[in-house]
Design a protein around this motif. Sequence first.
Motif, mmCIF file in Angstrom:
data_model
loop_
_atom_site.group_PDB
_atom_site.id
_atom_site.type_symbol
_atom_site.label_atom_id
_atom_site.label_comp_id
_atom_site.label_asym_id
_atom_site.label_seq_id
_atom_site.Cartn_x
_atom_site.Cartn_y
_atom_site.Cartn_z
ATOM 1 N N SER A 290 0.844 -1.174 0.000
ATOM 2 C CA SER A 290 0.000 0.000 0.000
ATOM 3 C C SER A 290 0.888 1.235 0.000
ATOM 4 C CB SER A 290 -0.876 -0.012 1.263
ATOM 5 O OG SER A 290 -1.638 1.168 1.350
ATOM 6 N N ASP A 300 1.399 -11.366 7.933
ATOM 7 C CA ASP A 300 0.292 -11.139 8.860
ATOM 8 C C ASP A 300 0.466 -9.811 9.583
ATOM 9 O OD1 ASP A 300 -2.008 -11.765 10.245
ATOM 10 O OD2 ASP A 300 -0.954 -12.852 11.837
ATOM 11 N N GLY A 301 1.222 -8.901 9.002
ATOM 12 C CA GLY A 301 1.405 -7.593 9.641
ATOM 13 C C GLY A 301 2.735 -7.462 10.352
ATOM 14 N N GLN A 305 3.341 -3.632 5.660
ATOM 15 C CA GLN A 305 2.170 -3.856 4.789
ATOM 16 C C GLN A 305 2.073 -5.306 4.301
ATOM 17 O OE1 GLN A 305 -0.228 -1.776 4.326
ATOM 18 N NE2 GLN A 305 0.654 0.143 5.022
ATOM 19 N N PHE A 307 0.493 -7.754 5.632
ATOM 20 C CA PHE A 307 -0.855 -8.309 5.799
ATOM 21 C C PHE A 307 -1.749 -7.875 4.649
ATOM 22 C CE2 PHE A 307 -1.163 -4.071 7.402
ATOM 23 C CZ PHE A 307 -2.395 -3.632 6.929
ATOM 24 N N ASN A 308 -1.286 -6.829 3.963
ATOM 25 C CA ASN A 308 -2.101 -6.132 2.980
ATOM 26 C C ASN A 308 -2.218 -6.964 1.714
ATOM 27 O OD1 ASN A 308 -2.874 -4.222 0.930
ATOM 28 N ND2 ASN A 308 -2.431 -2.658 2.447
ATOM 29 N N ASP A 309 -3.450 -7.176 1.239
ATOM 30 C CA ASP A 309 -3.619 -8.008 0.046
ATOM 31 C C ASP A 309 -4.050 -7.175 -1.153
ATOM 32 O OD1 ASP A 309 -6.019 -7.583 1.335
ATOM 33 O OD2 ASP A 309 -6.786 -9.614 1.073
ATOM 34 N N GLN A 310 -3.323 -6.056 -1.328
ATOM 35 C CA GLN A 310 -3.546 -5.206 -2.494
ATOM 36 C C GLN A 310 -2.249 -5.103 -3.285
ATOM 37 O OE1 GLN A 310 -6.102 -2.195 0.335
ATOM 38 N NE2 GLN A 310 -4.400 -1.408 -0.807
ATOM 39 N N TRP A 429 -7.971 -9.937 -4.676
ATOM 40 C CA TRP A 429 -7.182 -9.384 -3.568
ATOM 41 C C TRP A 429 -5.827 -10.089 -3.684
ATOM 42 C CZ3 TRP A 429 -8.813 -5.563 -0.310
ATOM 43 C CH2 TRP A 429 -10.185 -5.317 -0.217
ATOM 44 N N SER A 458 -2.876 -13.275 6.633
ATOM 45 C CA SER A 458 -3.946 -12.579 7.345
ATOM 46 C C SER A 458 -5.319 -12.979 6.833
ATOM 47 C CB SER A 458 -3.830 -11.062 7.131
ATOM 48 O OG SER A 458 -2.979 -10.505 8.053
ATOM 49 N N TYR A 459 -5.435 -13.007 5.529
ATOM 50 C CA TYR A 459 -6.761 -13.174 4.927
ATOM 51 C C TYR A 459 -6.867 -14.381 4.007
ATOM 52 C CZ TYR A 459 -6.828 -8.262 6.334
ATOM 53 O OH TYR A 459 -6.742 -7.105 7.046
#
Lengths: 1054, 510
Positions: A290, A300-301, A305, A307-310, A429, A458-459
Amino acid sequence: MRGHLRTILAAVCAVSLLPAVAAAQGAATISGRVLNEAGNPLPNASVFIPGGMGSLTKDDGRYSFTVPASRINGETVTITARLIGYKASVQNITLHAGEISQDFVLASNPVVLQGVVVTALGQEKEKSQLGTAQQQLSSAELNSTHDTNLINQLEGKVSGVTITSSGTQGGSTSFVIRGQNSIAGTNQPLFIVDGTAISSNDRGSTAGGGWDFGSVVSDLDPNNIATLTVLKGPNAAALYGARAANGVVVITTKKGANTDGKIQTRLTTSYTWDNMQNLPEYQNLYGQGSHGQFSYVDGDGGGVQDFNDQSYGPRFDGQPRPQFTGPDMPWVAHPDNVSSFFSTGHTLDVNLAASGGTENAGARLAVGVGNQNGVVPNNFFQKFTSALNGQLKLGNKFSANGSLQYIRNNALNRAGVGYNAGIMEQFIWFGRQVDMNALRANYDKMNQFGAHYNWNTSYHSNPFWLQYDNPERDTRDRLIGSVALDYKLTDWLTADVHAGQDYYSYNQEQDVAAQNVSWAGAGLGDLAYNGAFSIFNSHNTERNVGALVTANKQATSKLLLNANVGVNKRDAIYASNSQSTDGILVPGIYNVSNAAITPTLNQYNERRQINSAYGSASFTWDGWWTVEGTARNDWSSTLPKGANSYFYPSVNTSIVLTDAIPSLKSNFLSYAKVRGSIARVGADAGPYQLQSTYNGLANKFGSLPQYAISTSIANANLLPEITKSGEVGLELGFFGDRASLDASYYEKATSNQILSVTVSPASGFNALNANAGKISNKGFEAMLNVTPIRTASGFEWNTTFSYAHNKSDVISLAPGLTTIHLDGVGAGPGWGATVEARVGEPYGAIFGYTLRRDSATGLPLLSDGFPQKGPLAVLGSIQPDWTGGLSNEFKYRNLSLSFLVDFHEGGSILSISNMFGAYTGVFANTIRGREVDWNNPGIVAKGIDQATGQPNTTNVTTEDYNQSFFEIHEPWVYDDSWIKLREVRLGLDLPKSLLGGLHAQSASLSIYGRNLWLHTKVPNIDPEFQYTTSNYQGVEFAAIPNARTIGFNLQVTP
Amino acid sequence: MNIRKLGTIVAAVALSVGAVACNNDKITDLNVDPNNPTTAPAAPVFTYGVRVATARWLGSGYDKRGTEWVAQHLAEWQYPQEDQYARLQGVDTQGSFDGPYTAELENLGKVAESGLESGQVGIYAPALVMQTWAYDYLTDTFGDVPYSAALKGDSGVAGALSPAYDAQKDIYTGFFATLDKVRTDLANDTSSQDLGSADPIYGGDKAKWAMFANSLLARLAMRIVNVDPATAGAELTKAFSDPAGTIATVADEPTLNWPGDGVYDNGWADDFKTRDDHRMSQTFMKILIDRADPRMPIFAQPTQANPAVYAGMPNGLDNATAGNYGQTASKLGLIFYDVTRPSVLMTAAEMNFIKAEAAERSLGGLTPAQAKGFYNAGIEASMAQWGVGAGAAVAYENSPLVAYAGGVAGEKQIAIQKYIALYGDGGQAWFEWRRTCQPNTLVAGPAAIVDFVPRRYEYSTNEFSRNGASVNAAIAAMGGDTFDTRMYWDKNPTAAPTYVDANSCEGVRP
């Protein structure tokens, strides 16, 4: 194998071999041959004289039957030869003792205006005498290419129907005839196989996602189907009663012909390769993260970033950067990371059929096996079909026939769609740097933090681990059987009793391995549990028992009478149970005895019954004018006592103008028929809607039982739904039937709809069961058939164009109610947008948030450079403007080449994939504004600044800009127009010279492709998508595009 | 064919049609649902209503998804939409509007109905108290909501399916009337049935329900004190003078114990199994750190980056900035990961702070001299609730920022202490911030979608399509459907100017 079949068939025959009626003194024996225009014999054609005497042709096209002396008085009678798919031929013969010879040549009937067709109740009738619209497909049309779902084979071939497949392999396909009638109920037609209603239940995913388990009608093997007739709507289908409003699909299966006891076999083999296509267009300039930041520690953070899935992270610069694959991996794009997840699918389908018979008995046995390895890893389907058909003549009066199909389906790891179960979700994502091969190679490994090896923890779970270690399995065992016993009371009156049952059991299991991040029950930080599972079982029975008396009499030389009266009892029984737990103790044992968390148990039973009496009478004058009336009364168990009876009549007429007024015929106009019909059909309610109930919860609170009142308000005074429908049609033939047009205009309206009317929850309830609402559909459909070229040398070009336009209108709902959410699905799957029946709009309005706009210029009204959410409004409709199919076939002797193009023009689709693809920065169209660097040049959106009233000058980053469209739906509603090259096929009937080598009587080979090309205005997705065949249509997320299929098909008749 | 034969056929057909027609009415007997009864005893319906109400207002659906961020007890570091107030928009508030009516309010209403019909106060009193407790969250979240015309969907009454909204003032009047009736009926009750073990809060103890009713009455009366001090005072007097008393100690608290069986777990702990998006808010942590609050190590864990440091993170950051706080802001204390942690529907601490405020304002028969005693009792009750020893509690009471100052300063201290004690009950903390402007450090974060702290949720979008006329009338009456539309009781507190700081009371981003 062949020997076994012989034994079975012999057994069937043995019980039936009764001595043929010996030719009596002075009797007449009528015999001859029935051939097609090319001079080839036509088996199974029926040849008869008035009074019901006649026979079927054998494989060599020969027929023979005897007329007793008592019937012979020297008169001249008509003798008719007819066969489905051909024009009937009528000749005159004079009856006298001894041999009478009469041959026939039947003209093939590509223009489908005349000929014998299967119609309601499985009756075979002259199409020219039908006052309603229907369309029939032959076995050849159904089997020219191969698809695991029968309904997909109808795409583009039947006018007036809208077919939408889910895209997923093994998934469901929606089939809507002439627009949706019902708001809450099904809009799918009734399926009848050999006179028995079968379940067409949808096992699609829930609206919003999950696994699509397919429509159960796809269990039928197209190889076993002789004809498939689509009765388009209530007019043609009125005799079928309550479930006729959506039309009926009447299927007859293949039977054993009279082969003088010889056994005939046929082997059909097809093999196809399936490939993923039409995947989203991805960007390859920026990786995960991000605001230009990313550094991986644990996904997972723990890192920056991570954890970020962008994919709004750093620009790809090839420099070393910590990634899930290692601490110093080059920061580069993996452009093929999504497409390389999928593999080439393979499908092998084999069907072996053996059939044969004598004058008095016939049987056919077919066995089919299909194996499909899907395009998704570790995805597998297996289908076994078997069908046994037999008919038997018991003397002159009795005949019996029966059919039995056993079908078994297995599936492993279907591809999910939608937000949480969808495979494509993880690729929307997503990080564009993700190395899919690393995920594949290491899916069973753990990272140093004890989480599964993945680009994000994370996701998301590793997509391969999901497919390999979290299996989904489902199985369906199905038995469809029917028997009928006919008794010929006189030569014109037949009584028949019949019974049929469709039963299937269905089992579905899902195992969730420990540490699956979408595991709702336990997971992160809760390692006491080692996985979860759920099991669902259901049993579905549909049983029909009935009797029918049919009269068919040439009353005078001009007047033909056709009448029937029948009764039917239908039982539908459904039972289901399920067990699930959110946590198991010992890993890998997905058994309820291993539940570490109190299992959730559910049980449901349902039963309903409809008794019916029905009848019809038709009068045909001089072959050109037919008037028919039908009537049916149903008594349903689901309606209030004393008010559970409903009656529906229909009347139709047809006039063959060119026969009534022969002078109309010319070189130009060869055939003209007009028809018209009005009908009314009713429908009952679902079970248990009359009384409010309290529902027990599947789980106790500690040890305390819990009960809650149903959130639906019951209604003890429900009335049946009523559909009224009228249609007129015109059938024209030109240039000696080289061109034909079959067109219909219809209007229909369904009122008193039994709805679960959504009410304000402040009432304490979500819905009220009520009779409310009226939907009308008006439309026009046409089928134009032209043979532009037909040469003496055998070259022929046939082209067919089908067109349908339907205008749907929600006229009213319950008093005070302006809208109903279709299927009761709220904002969930549409992220705030809903699909609704809104008064004054077409059925299926997409209702969501607009962009706020400046009233003066119409430009978006921006705040600090960002778009603003405007008021809710209708953003589109799921109804296409028109649909159509264009097929062309070129034939030259043994060769044929055909292609089919499928059109879907207009309508709207809300693509949540595009909303999130922009949000996450993975799609190619998100490069705008970050061509140079993650925040450079940025986006100065076109619009008016709401603070200054002047054009916007504020520059914002692409990431912030794209994310500001979250839950503003207007930009993501697209024109749902598309054109697909649905089929291309090259067929070859192997020449006789080659057949000898194969020891075959005939063989044909075809090479074909399906879903070869797509043109659409919708970016990044295949717009042909549905979650389920339910009424929630027009919203897409994580669609799996329809695979491209290329294959060959070989049919050999040894 | 001869006539006789034809006659036989006609007769056969007529008989079969007749056979079908004869039993046509009887088949409707099949239409009795074998799965679900048409009536159910009150007890399991009550259990359901209590469980679902508690799970909603003190669990992850409402509290942990909306109000804990708005009240700034917590902040969000992954995908901070909640913390930017996105979930307070109409498209996302369906769960907090639809759910309560169809689940707890309707079912508790059915229990109350059956108790009233049979004259069993032991049945209807707990149901009405629970229903009022839940209704308070609903109205103080949205403002005007359907109340007098609500929950009548199965009555057949005209308009019952699209109930009119009541002005919040009238809803409060209804609350007071209901609780007064419950109070009085319980006081006069000698021999009614109780719910026994089906009552997961008090095990059927009617005296405890009377105590909860009085306490809830006091909570609601104090809520309107700035706009209608006369009514507030009168209701407080009733609550304080009722012989059943108010919640005084932890033992009196209405508490729901979660089985923690993996099916019914504490909502926060259940959420934390799969989500890690929350960290302590800087706003809340500063209040705790400034006062060296002994509850801090229970409320929070040290940061993962430094085990000696407790720290919060700012609220309402943009995604990228928020994403950097994972290691440097405190997670919640370990107790919040316990799936059996009980939910307390109203604490003894809050009740004591209500009394302290009433005393400072000379309401309900109390006097300012009594304020300090209730204030300290409130602190002690909260300490006891979270397991802090009495000694530490007393030391805390005497520390500089905490020691009771009396007057306007004292009222601010009461509000701050209430805010701390309401950790875990974000709804009440948020309501009270709006009423008291304390703590005055709440401001909207830099990436919040509005530049002030919201004072309500927008109405659920579904309501516009299903009950449009009613909701639009309510919006007209309230003056809007925005985050800054004010509650009836949330008008500028002219009756209590003490709360107006020099700062604005709107939490506007600087």
